[in-house]
Write an enzyme that holds these catalytic residues in place. Structure first.
Site, PDB file in Angstrom:
ATOM      1  N   PRO A  82       0.783  -1.370  -0.045  1.00 28.47           N
ATOM      2  CA  PRO A  82       0.046   0.003  -0.044  1.00 28.47           C
ATOM      3  C   PRO A  82       0.721   1.296  -0.086  1.00 28.47           C
ATOM      4  CG  PRO A  82      -0.944  -1.497   1.548  1.00 28.47           C
ATOM      5  CD  PRO A  82       0.452  -2.140   1.067  1.00 28.47           C
ATOM      6  N   CYS A  83       0.346   2.379  -0.692  1.00 27.50           N
ATOM      7  CA  CYS A  83       1.209   3.572  -1.183  1.00 27.50           C
ATOM      8  C   CYS A  83       0.853   4.906  -0.456  1.00 27.50           C
ATOM      9  CB  CYS A  83       1.461   3.390  -2.598  1.00 27.50           C
ATOM     10  SG  CYS A  83      -0.177   3.628  -3.532  1.00 27.50           S
ATOM     11  N   GLN A  84      -0.272   4.788   0.441  1.00 30.34           N
ATOM     12  CA  GLN A  84      -0.782   6.062   0.852  1.00 30.34           C
ATOM     13  C   GLN A  84       0.184   6.975   1.188  1.00 30.34           C
ATOM     14  OE1 GLN A  84      -1.866   3.165   1.428  1.00 30.34           O
ATOM     15  NE2 GLN A  84      -3.978   2.666   1.599  1.00 30.34           N
TER      16      GLN A  84
ATOM     17  N   ASN B 256       4.673   0.470  -7.124  1.00 31.70           N
ATOM     18  CA  ASN B 256       4.221   1.718  -6.147  1.00 31.70           C
ATOM     19  C   ASN B 256       4.259   2.892  -6.936  1.00 31.70           C
ATOM     20  OD1 ASN B 256       4.234   2.963  -3.496  1.00 31.70           O
ATOM     21  ND2 ASN B 256       4.999   0.929  -2.886  1.00 31.70           N
TER      22      ASN B 256
END
Length: 358
Positions: A89-91, A129
């Site tokens: 996950p790249c938040q 990503n």
């Protein structure tokens, strides 16, 4: 074209698999994806119903024992045909305005992925990503790069715009391919970008619907409701690429937060264009208030199926979460299957180059 598997077929474990975009694309290339791992339980049914030969492992990677796949799936260490995939996950690294405190838990997930790469020593590694993983001062990528060098992996990475890889979006992503078997490369881009008109619209099987339309079939041509004032705004927004600037001087329609800010967040409330790639399909692509996500010619936002199609999911891919928002989240977070398929084809080509066995 799907590559038929044989005794030297590539196999993979898909960490942070979500609803199965990477898994599905790799399977289309002939890769046997043994399992996908994710801590988002809402993804489980979507993943498994579309990828029936791949097992969804519901787990926090931080708590997963490193020998789990050796014990439960008979995965061997030092397997030249094994691919480990780490699309975490790249938040935290995103340029989108997310709460960095809230997303901080995703910052170091690549470190957890290192544990498994170190233990299994696979022939190949794939990482995807957001571009921010390279530019953030506190990124974990330099540590990951040092690890690859210490383990004698050869690798390449680039920021790719997926509109040149069969995905009709201006979707820029960090993409890395690594191998301990020999030199690597990334998939070659197409000469021309993929366009919105090639994927959605009446001529592609998408009927005209209104805002708030609910499609009870698996096609899920479902759209979000819009407040009456937002319908009025769309009516005044020029077709095929128009923006909110068309009604900026109408006091009944203009938003106070944009008064005097004509050049801020210019995509919000904007329409897509048929002759361009779509905006990046995010987890909020069903909301016209979150970007340029209004239909080019209809007074509504994108439907669930339109967003999935722009992510290159096939039209029979089923999304099984319990709300339109949850399904949009699964779609927006996914690696586009077409890009994943091209990665799989590339790895087969590299393997053939290394030893001629495939």
């Amino acid at each position: 074209m799907i590559i038929m598997m044989n005794s030297c077929s590539l196999k993979a474990i898909d960490f942070f698999c979500g609803g199965g975009g990477m898994t599905y694309g790799l399977r289309q290339s002939g890769v046997d994806v043994i399992a996908g791992i994710d801590f988002a339980k809402e993804c489980k049914e979507t993943y498994e119903i579309n990828n029936p030969t791949s097992k969804f492992v519901y787990s926090d990677i931080k708590e997963l024992e490193v020998d789990y796949f050796e014990k439960h799936f008979s995965v061997q260490r030092n397997d030249d045909n094994l691919i480990l995939i780490g699309c975490s996950p790249c938040q935290y690294y995103s340029i989108i305005n997310t709460s960095k405190n809230k997303s901080r838990g995703t910052k170091d997930l690549l470190k957890e992925f290192i544990r498994f790469v170190d233990y299994y020593n696979p022939g190949f590694i794939l990482v995807e990503n957001v571009p921010g993983i390279l530019s953030k001062a506190d990124s974990v990528f330099p540590e990951f790069e040092r690890f690859l060098k210490e383990k004698n992996y050869l690798y390449k990475f680039e920021i790719v715009n997926m509109c040149y890889y069969g995905v009709p979006q201006t979707r820029k992503r960090f993409s890395l391919v690594a191998s301990r078997l020999g030199d690597v490369e990334l998939p070659k881009p197409d000469e021309k970008a993929s366009l919105l008109s090639e994927f959605i619209g009446l001529h592609n099987g998408f009927s005209c619907v209104e805002a708030g339309h609910k499609d009870e079939t698996d096609f899920m041509h479902t759209t979000s409701r819009l407040a009456p004032i937002n319908i009025k705004r769309l009516v005044k927004t020029p077709l095929n690429g128009g923006s909110r600037l068309a009604w900026k001087d109408d006091p009944s329609l203009q938003l106070r937060c944009y008064v005097g800010k004509d050049h801020s967040f210019t995509d919000v409330y904007g329409r897509l264009r048929w002759d361009k790639p779509s905006s990046t399909i995010t987890t909020n692509f069903i909301k016209i208030t979150s970007g340029r996500f209004a239909h080019p010619t209809e007074n509504r936002g994108l439907s669930i199926r339109e967003g999935a199609t722009l992510q290159t999911f096939p039209k029979d891919y089923k999304f099984c979460a319990n709300s339109i928002l949850a399904n949009a989240r699964i779609i927006g977070n996914a690696v586009p299957p077409e890009y994943a398929r091209r990665l799989g084809v590339l790895l087969y080509e590299l393997k053939e180059k290394y030893n001629g066995t495939i």
